[in-house]
Enzyme design. Structure first.
Site, PDB file in Angstrom:
ATOM      1  N   ASP A  67       0.869  -1.172   0.000  1.00 38.44           N
ATOM      2  CA  ASP A  67       0.000   0.000   0.000  1.00 38.44           C
ATOM      3  C   ASP A  67       0.904   1.219   0.000  1.00 38.44           C
ATOM      4  O   ASP A  67       1.975   1.201   0.627  1.00 38.44           O
ATOM      5  CB  ASP A  67      -0.927   0.013   1.221  1.00 38.44           C
ATOM      6  CG  ASP A  67      -2.105   0.958   1.004  1.00 38.44           C
ATOM      7  OD1 ASP A  67      -2.538   1.121  -0.152  1.00 38.44           O
ATOM      8  OD2 ASP A  67      -2.585   1.554   1.980  1.00 38.44           O
ATOM      9  N   SER A  68       0.498   2.236  -0.726  1.00 35.29           N
ATOM     10  CA  SER A  68       1.372   3.402  -0.826  1.00 35.29           C
ATOM     11  C   SER A  68       0.555   4.655  -1.011  1.00 35.29           C
ATOM     12  O   SER A  68      -0.639   4.591  -1.314  1.00 35.29           O
ATOM     13  CB  SER A  68       2.327   3.232  -2.005  1.00 35.29           C
ATOM     14  OG  SER A  68       1.591   3.093  -3.198  1.00 35.29           O
TER      15      SER A  68
HETATM   16  P1  IMP Z   1      -1.986   1.839  -4.161  1.00 34.83           P
HETATM   17  O1  IMP Z   1      -0.762   1.633  -3.340  1.00 34.83           O
HETATM   18  O2  IMP Z   1      -2.009   0.987  -5.387  1.00 34.83           O
HETATM   19  O3  IMP Z   1      -3.238   1.804  -3.345  1.00 34.83           O
HETATM   20  O4  IMP Z   1      -1.910   3.314  -4.796  1.00 34.83           O
HETATM   21  C1  IMP Z   1      -1.802   4.458  -4.037  1.00 34.83           C
HETATM   22  C2  IMP Z   1      -1.874   5.727  -4.869  1.00 34.83           C
HETATM   23  O5  IMP Z   1      -0.790   6.553  -4.420  1.00 34.83           O
HETATM   24  C3  IMP Z   1      -1.659   5.585  -6.368  1.00 34.83           C
HETATM   25  O6  IMP Z   1      -2.859   5.437  -7.067  1.00 34.83           O
HETATM   26  C4  IMP Z   1      -1.020   6.930  -6.723  1.00 34.83           C
HETATM   27  O7  IMP Z   1      -2.013   7.909  -6.868  1.00 34.83           O
HETATM   28  C5  IMP Z   1      -0.205   7.229  -5.481  1.00 34.83           C
HETATM   29  N1  IMP Z   1       1.179   6.729  -5.651  1.00 34.83           N
HETATM   30  C6  IMP Z   1       1.753   5.681  -4.998  1.00 34.83           C
HETATM   31  N2  IMP Z   1       3.024   5.496  -5.401  1.00 34.83           N
HETATM   32  C7  IMP Z   1       3.249   6.442  -6.339  1.00 34.83           C
HETATM   33  C8  IMP Z   1       4.384   6.763  -7.142  1.00 34.83           C
HETATM   34  O8  IMP Z   1       5.445   6.127  -7.119  1.00 34.83           O
HETATM   35  N3  IMP Z   1       4.229   7.828  -7.972  1.00 34.83           N
HETATM   36  C9  IMP Z   1       3.086   8.541  -8.055  1.00 34.83           C
HETATM   37  N4  IMP Z   1       1.999   8.278  -7.353  1.00 34.83           N
HETATM   38  C10 IMP Z   1       2.081   7.232  -6.497  1.00 34.83           C
END
Ligand code: IMP
Length: 194
Positions: A67-68
């Site tokens: 998750d990020s």
């Molecule tokens: P998830 O981890 O797939 O839930 O995504 C989290 C959201 O954080 C993504 O849809 C992006 O909007 C943003 N995000 C996470 N990592 C990055 C990155 O490396 N670059 C740009 N946006 C990011």
């Protein structure tokens, strides 16, 4: 080879994780479509664990969850856990963030990535969190990457994430940092495959 289910419905994420785990005797798989995980955790780590542990238990295989998101200091950490839901498209999410920040001179921000690997019984085997510090620009720059990359500037590299070659972003990003912490533990568990 050990099977490792990636707790995502996104094939692009499997390919990306495969690149970080190269050299390990692991066969990566997309999670089955019928296994759904609600991201109801209150931290990135809690959500990564929810994903990894539920998918491991449902499939009886090793699983990895991530998750990020982006945390902006003067916005009290927003968009944070809601980074993906801050707007309908990348362009809308960027526009909203730039609007919320306005002319504020204080533009410190950080990307965070949490990774959790769960055993087939659903217990956590390893976890790691990577953080990457930067600043939010006033206008987007660069065309590589995805998400908030064009407005996330790293002063020590004098580039946004979207201006970096993919190899450099891989190395310095929150995701790269998290994998660097996780890899020694994974090598110890799974061996090098040689
Ligand atoms: P998830 O981890 O797939 O839930 O995504 C989290 C959201 O954080 C993504 O849809 C992006 O909007 C943003 N995000 C996470 N990592 C990055 C990155 O490396 N670059 C740009 N946006 C990011």
């Amino acid at each position: 080879m050990v099977r490792l289910v990636v707790a995502t419905g996104n094939p692009g994420k499997v390919t990306e994780i495969e690149e970080y785990l190269v050299g390990l005797p692991l066969e990566l798989e997309l999670k089955p479509e019928d296994v759904e995980v609600e991201e109801i955790g209150e931290t990135f780590l809690a959500n990564a664990a929810l994903k990894a542990c539920s998918v491991a238990m449902a499939t009886d295989e090793w699983a990895i969850g991530d998750d990020s998101g982006l945390e902006v200091e003067v916005l009290d950490g927003a968009p944070g856990l809601y980074s993906a839901r801050y707007g309908k498209t990348d362009a809308e999410r960027i526009e909203r963030l730039l609007f919320e920040l306005g002319d504020d001179l204080h533009r410190q921000a950080q990307f965070v990535c949490a990774l959790v690997v769960a055993r087939p019984d659903g217990t956590i085997a390893f976890q790691a969190e990577g953080v990457c510090q930067g600043e939010i620009l006033r206008t987007p720059r660069g065309s590589n990457g995805f998400g908030y990359d064009p407005i996330f500037y790293m002063p020590n590299h004098q580039m946004t994430f979207a201006e970096m070659a993919p190899e450099l972003k891989h190395r310095v990003s929150h995701r790269g940092q998290a994998f660097q912490l996780l890899l020694p533990q994974m090598h110890q568990q799974f061996g090098s495959g040689l």
